[in-house]
Design an enzyme around this catalytic site. Structure first.
Site, PDB file in Angstrom:
ATOM      1  N   ARG A 165       8.202  -0.400  -7.434  1.00 31.75           N
ATOM      2  CA  ARG A 165       9.049  -1.562  -6.925  1.00 31.75           C
ATOM      3  C   ARG A 165       8.056  -2.877  -6.949  1.00 31.75           C
ATOM      4  O   ARG A 165       6.932  -2.694  -7.229  1.00 31.75           O
ATOM      5  CB  ARG A 165       9.747  -1.462  -5.675  1.00 31.75           C
ATOM      6  CG  ARG A 165       8.705  -1.189  -4.414  1.00 31.75           C
ATOM      7  CD  ARG A 165       9.462  -0.914  -3.191  1.00 31.75           C
ATOM      8  NE  ARG A 165       8.564  -0.661  -1.982  1.00 31.75           N
ATOM      9  CZ  ARG A 165       8.724  -0.774  -0.899  1.00 31.75           C
ATOM     10  NH1 ARG A 165       9.959  -0.796  -0.440  1.00 31.75           N
ATOM     11  NH2 ARG A 165       7.839  -0.706   0.070  1.00 31.75           N
ATOM     12  N   ASN A 185      -2.311  -1.488  -7.450  1.00 25.81           N
ATOM     13  CA  ASN A 185      -1.160  -2.490  -6.847  1.00 25.81           C
ATOM     14  C   ASN A 185      -0.866  -1.930  -5.601  1.00 25.81           C
ATOM     15  O   ASN A 185      -0.514  -2.565  -4.930  1.00 25.81           O
ATOM     16  CB  ASN A 185      -0.151  -2.515  -7.984  1.00 25.81           C
ATOM     17  CG  ASN A 185       1.019  -3.430  -7.390  1.00 25.81           C
ATOM     18  OD1 ASN A 185       1.053  -4.532  -6.723  1.00 25.81           O
ATOM     19  ND2 ASN A 185       2.226  -2.658  -6.700  1.00 25.81           N
ATOM     20  N   TYR A 214      -5.372  -7.055   6.808  1.00 25.01           N
ATOM     21  CA  TYR A 214      -5.087  -7.220   5.173  1.00 25.01           C
ATOM     22  C   TYR A 214      -6.144  -7.983   4.576  1.00 25.01           C
ATOM     23  O   TYR A 214      -6.262  -7.854   3.401  1.00 25.01           O
ATOM     24  CB  TYR A 214      -3.709  -7.823   5.499  1.00 25.01           C
ATOM     25  CG  TYR A 214      -2.960  -8.019   3.948  1.00 25.01           C
ATOM     26  CD1 TYR A 214      -2.607  -6.728   3.427  1.00 25.01           C
ATOM     27  CD2 TYR A 214      -2.911  -9.099   3.268  1.00 25.01           C
ATOM     28  CE1 TYR A 214      -1.661  -6.933   2.022  1.00 25.01           C
ATOM     29  CE2 TYR A 214      -2.204  -9.456   2.273  1.00 25.01           C
ATOM     30  CZ  TYR A 214      -1.835  -8.010   1.697  1.00 25.01           C
ATOM     31  OH  TYR A 214      -1.210  -8.551   0.069  1.00 25.01           O
TER      32      TYR A 214
END
Length: 243
Positions: free
Chosen positions: A14, A89, A154
């Site tokens: 996705r 990714n 992150y």
């Protein structure tokens, strides 16, 4: 150009990963999608790639696991033959202020986002060397270039991707293998679904005045994958946030 060549896209079911997979299928690459989310989404992406006349298959794998990634790369190699492209990714967020961040939230984000990219590079590098060529693109983030409050884990993982990209580029360049990174800003994906464009405070931080689309990131990825004389580069796709 791409006949008989295979691209691996992690987090490919996705969002940005799906768009990259479809773009590469348009170019004639066979597509191996590595994912750990929704099986139906992965199956749909496989079907859409196959509709473009290429071979495609989805593989469930936790990229944070050294052993699982080793096994999945071997399986992809057996199913598809020579590998040419790796797009790292896969990524997750577990946001929180650092003063209150749980250890498991730090570990899980660094595990998927940074160690996951290392694992996939580690297990494909020898195959690229054997092929005397290959292309790697890692998805970083402007959060890794600037830092972002509430995202210490992150931001650290995406900053680590920049260092990993440059070191990998230096090591593999003599073998004809390039390694680059793309650093997206605010892109419309499930990860940013709680951010809306009517947020005027957000839009003021973006010089171009809008959020980006997955197609913007995919275009940058394809550009780097098709550029044999660019390596170790970090290409921002952020509307100007980090200029």
């Amino acid at each position: 150009m791409a006949e008989g060549k295979t691209a691996i896209v992690t987090g490919g079911s996705r969002g940005i990963g799906r768009e990259v997979a479809l773009r590469l299928a348009d170019l004639g690459y066979d597509i191996a999608i590595v994912y750990i989310g929704d099986e139906n989404e992965a199956a749909e992406t496989v079907r859409d790639c196959e509709a473009k006349g290429v071979k495609a298959k989805a593989y469930v794998c936790n990229v944070a696991s050294f052993e699982e990634t080793k096994a999945v790369v071997a399986e992809i190699r057996k199913d598809f033959g020579p590998l040419w492209i790796l797009v790292n990714n896969a990524g997750i967020t577990r946001d929180g202020l650092i003063a209150f961040m749980k250890e498991e939230d730090w570990d899980s984000v660094l595990g998927v986002n940074l160690k996951g990219a290392f694992n996939m590079i580690r297990h494909t590098a020898a195959l690229f060397i054997r092929n005397k060529g290959g292309r790697i693109v890692n998805i970083s983030s402007v959060s890794g270039l600037m830092g972002n409050a509430g995202q210490a884990n992150y931001s650290a993982s995406k900053a680590g991707i920049v260092g990993l990209t440059k070191s990998t580029a230096r090591e593999l360049a003599p073998k004809g293998i390039t390694c680059n990174a793309v650093a997206p800003g605010f892109i419309r994906t499930d990860m940013t679904k709680n951010i809306t464009e009517d947020n005027s405070e957000l839009l003021r931080t973006i010089p171009l005045g809008r959020m980006g689309d997955v197609s913007d990131v995919a275009s940058a990825v394809v550009f780097l994958l098709s550029s044999p004389y660019i390596t170790g580069e970090v290409l921002r796709v952020d509307g100007g946030i980090a200029m």
